[in-house]
Design a protein around this motif. Structure first.
Motif, PDB file in Angstrom:
ATOM      1  N   MET A   1       0.683  -1.320  -0.163  1.00 44.18           N
ATOM      2  CA  MET A   1       0.039  -0.124   0.013  1.00 44.18           C
ATOM      3  C   MET A   1       1.103   1.561  -0.591  1.00 44.18           C
ATOM      4  SD  MET A   1      -2.683   1.033   2.714  1.00 44.18           S
ATOM      5  CE  MET A   1      -4.241  -0.164   2.177  1.00 44.18           C
ATOM      6  N   ASN A   2       0.717   2.205  -0.981  1.00 40.60           N
ATOM      7  CA  ASN A   2       1.649   3.464  -0.891  1.00 40.60           C
ATOM      8  C   ASN A   2       1.171   3.981   0.561  1.00 40.60           C
ATOM      9  OD1 ASN A   2      -0.528   4.648  -1.798  1.00 40.60           O
ATOM     10  ND2 ASN A   2      -0.507   4.548  -3.617  1.00 40.60           N
ATOM     11  N   GLY A   3       2.184   5.497   0.200  1.00 40.19           N
ATOM     12  CA  GLY A   3       1.678   6.493   1.540  1.00 40.19           C
ATOM     13  C   GLY A   3      -0.093   6.995   1.041  1.00 40.19           C
ATOM     14  N   SER A   4      -0.157   7.370   0.304  1.00 38.20           N
ATOM     15  CA  SER A   4      -1.189   7.891   0.112  1.00 38.20           C
ATOM     16  C   SER A   4      -2.357   7.767   0.544  1.00 38.20           C
ATOM     17  CB  SER A   4      -0.760   9.066  -1.214  1.00 38.20           C
ATOM     18  OG  SER A   4      -1.341   8.462  -2.487  1.00 38.20           O
ATOM     19  N   LEU A   5      -2.365   6.448   0.035  1.00 30.81           N
ATOM     20  CA  LEU A   5      -3.165   5.664   0.237  1.00 30.81           C
ATOM     21  C   LEU A   5      -4.030   4.954   1.568  1.00 30.81           C
ATOM     22  CD1 LEU A   5      -6.447   4.303  -1.161  1.00 30.81           C
ATOM     23  CD2 LEU A   5      -4.378   2.455  -1.646  1.00 30.81           C
ATOM     24  N   PHE A   6      -2.584   4.612   2.184  1.00 31.99           N
ATOM     25  CA  PHE A   6      -2.341   4.518   3.796  1.00 31.99           C
ATOM     26  C   PHE A   6      -2.756   6.026   4.313  1.00 31.99           C
ATOM     27  CE2 PHE A   6      -0.037   5.578   7.890  1.00 31.99           C
ATOM     28  CZ  PHE A   6      -0.681   4.616   8.573  1.00 31.99           C
ATOM     29  N   VAL A   7      -2.632   7.113   4.182  1.00 29.38           N
ATOM     30  CA  VAL A   7      -3.501   8.516   5.069  1.00 29.38           C
ATOM     31  C   VAL A   7      -4.857   7.680   5.051  1.00 29.38           C
ATOM     32  CG1 VAL A   7      -3.453  10.513   4.974  1.00 29.38           C
ATOM     33  CG2 VAL A   7      -0.746   9.031   4.615  1.00 29.38           C
ATOM     34  N   LEU A   8      -5.215   8.248   3.444  1.00 25.92           N
ATOM     35  CA  LEU A   8      -7.049   8.112   3.218  1.00 25.92           C
ATOM     36  C   LEU A   8      -7.588   7.320   4.159  1.00 25.92           C
ATOM     37  CD1 LEU A   8      -9.182   9.235   2.000  1.00 25.92           C
ATOM     38  CD2 LEU A   8      -8.427   7.758  -0.313  1.00 25.92           C
ATOM     39  N   ALA A   9      -7.049   5.625   4.022  1.00 25.88           N
ATOM     40  CA  ALA A   9      -7.661   4.742   4.639  1.00 25.88           C
ATOM     41  C   ALA A   9      -7.394   4.918   6.077  1.00 25.88           C
ATOM     42  CB  ALA A   9      -6.333   2.871   4.405  1.00 25.88           C
ATOM     43  N   ALA A  10      -6.741   5.172   6.377  1.00 22.67           N
ATOM     44  CA  ALA A  10      -6.532   5.271   8.294  1.00 22.67           C
ATOM     45  C   ALA A  10      -7.264   5.937   8.838  1.00 22.67           C
ATOM     46  CB  ALA A  10      -4.777   5.451   8.545  1.00 22.67           C
ATOM     47  N   ALA A  11      -7.339   7.090   8.362  1.00 24.69           N
ATOM     48  CA  ALA A  11      -8.970   8.627   8.152  1.00 24.69           C
ATOM     49  C   ALA A  11      -9.679   7.762   8.408  1.00 24.69           C
ATOM     50  CB  ALA A  11      -7.975   9.545   7.998  1.00 24.69           C
ATOM     51  N   LEU A  12     -10.667   7.247   6.873  1.00 22.41           N
ATOM     52  CA  LEU A  12     -11.461   6.786   7.277  1.00 22.41           C
ATOM     53  C   LEU A  12     -12.293   5.197   7.504  1.00 22.41           C
ATOM     54  CD1 LEU A  12     -11.783   6.785   2.848  1.00 22.41           C
ATOM     55  CD2 LEU A  12     -13.033   7.896   4.670  1.00 22.41           C
ATOM     56  N   LEU A  13     -10.705   5.269   7.939  1.00 26.90           N
ATOM     57  CA  LEU A  13     -11.084   3.653   9.090  1.00 26.90           C
ATOM     58  C   LEU A  13     -10.807   4.472  10.771  1.00 26.90           C
ATOM     59  CD1 LEU A  13     -10.550   0.037   9.822  1.00 26.90           C
ATOM     60  CD2 LEU A  13      -8.233   0.710  10.068  1.00 26.90           C
ATOM     61  N   SER A  14     -10.731   4.934  10.503  1.00 26.98           N
ATOM     62  CA  SER A  14     -10.744   5.906  12.107  1.00 26.98           C
ATOM     63  C   SER A  14     -12.261   6.063  12.104  1.00 26.98           C
ATOM     64  CB  SER A  14     -10.163   6.868  12.441  1.00 26.98           C
ATOM     65  OG  SER A  14     -10.006   7.046  13.564  1.00 26.98           O
ATOM     66  N   ASN A  15     -12.268   6.741  10.628  1.00 31.66           N
ATOM     67  CA  ASN A  15     -13.792   7.409  11.126  1.00 31.66           C
ATOM     68  C   ASN A  15     -14.951   6.283  10.927  1.00 31.66           C
ATOM     69  OD1 ASN A  15     -16.905   8.168   9.284  1.00 31.66           O
ATOM     70  ND2 ASN A  15     -15.915  10.214  10.281  1.00 31.66           N
ATOM     71  N   PHE A  16     -14.648   5.214  10.637  1.00 30.69           N
ATOM     72  CA  PHE A  16     -16.255   4.565  10.616  1.00 30.69           C
ATOM     73  C   PHE A  16     -15.877   3.236  11.688  1.00 30.69           C
ATOM     74  CE2 PHE A  16     -15.230   3.960   5.775  1.00 30.69           C
ATOM     75  CZ  PHE A  16     -16.594   4.845   5.695  1.00 30.69           C
ATOM     76  N   ILE A  17     -15.008   3.531  12.217  1.00 27.53           N
ATOM     77  CA  ILE A  17     -14.531   2.770  13.532  1.00 27.53           C
ATOM     78  C   ILE A  17     -15.353   3.160  15.290  1.00 27.53           C
ATOM     79  CG2 ILE A  17     -13.301   2.109  15.903  1.00 27.53           C
ATOM     80  CD1 ILE A  17     -10.984   0.960  13.522  1.00 27.53           C
ATOM     81  N   ALA A  18     -15.123   4.968  14.445  1.00 24.15           N
ATOM     82  CA  ALA A  18     -15.637   5.977  15.494  1.00 24.15           C
ATOM     83  C   ALA A  18     -17.120   5.555  15.600  1.00 24.15           C
ATOM     84  CB  ALA A  18     -14.875   6.896  16.151  1.00 24.15           C
ATOM     85  N   GLN A  19     -17.571   5.786  14.255  1.00 24.28           N
ATOM     86  CA  GLN A  19     -19.140   5.945  14.667  1.00 24.28           C
ATOM     87  C   GLN A  19     -19.816   4.434  14.534  1.00 24.28           C
ATOM     88  OE1 GLN A  19     -19.687   9.729  13.548  1.00 24.28           O
ATOM     89  NE2 GLN A  19     -22.123   8.582  13.184  1.00 24.28           N
TER      90      GLN A  19
END
Length: 154
Positions: A1-19
């Motif tokens: 996984m490249n860096g920019s995809l990792f950044v997006l995936a981490a932010a979205l994953l955190s949002n989904f887990i919080a919700q």
């Protein structure tokens, strides 16, 4: 996984887990389960906060914690957290006060407001208490750190 995809995936994953955690913590606190909390504003943990903190941390892991991009995302995170805890929280309090004033006026003066705007259902919790934002901070750090470890270290 490249860096920019990792950044997006981490932010979205955190949002989904919080919700996803919001109805769980509501149930723990009140004994009531409401699946609609997964799409609600407010509540524990703050998904706004967890998302921007995960974004900030993922950028730090990807670009370096001394990079300009990390500094930009850190400032962005602080602004979002401040807004969630202060501006949006007090906007919700203002809505509660306004609703109570209308109820009191109607009850004490026998005055009835007939304009349809008074019948609108407005959510009075828009922002977060500090503890909810703190939960989002911890969740964002945890998600981005664990995700980074599993993606790049294993």
């Amino acid at each position: 996984m490249n860096g920019s995809l990792f950044v997006l995936a981490a932010a979205l994953l955190s949002n989904f887990i919080a919700q996803g955690l919001k109805p769980v913590f509501l149930y723990i606190r009140t004994g009531k389960f409401d699946i609609h909390e997964t799409i609600a504003c407010g509540g524990f943990p703050s998904s706004h906060t967890s998302t921007v903190v995960a974004l900030m941390m993922a950028v730090g892991f990807s670009e370096g914690f001394s990079s300009s991009l990390f500094a930009v995302t850190a400032v962005f995170a602080f602004i979002v957290i401040y807004d969630a805890v202060n501006v949006r929280y007090y906007a919700g309090k203002n809505i509660q006060l306004t609703k109570q004033l209308i109820e009191d006026l109607e009850a004490n003066t026998q005055l009835r407001f007939h304009d349809p705007i008074y019948d609108e259902k407005i959510k009075d919790v828009l922002g977060h208490r500090f503890v909810e934002a703190l939960g989002g901070i911890f969740l964002g750090i945890l998600v981005s750190t664990v995700f980074y470890f599993f993606v790049f270290m294993l």
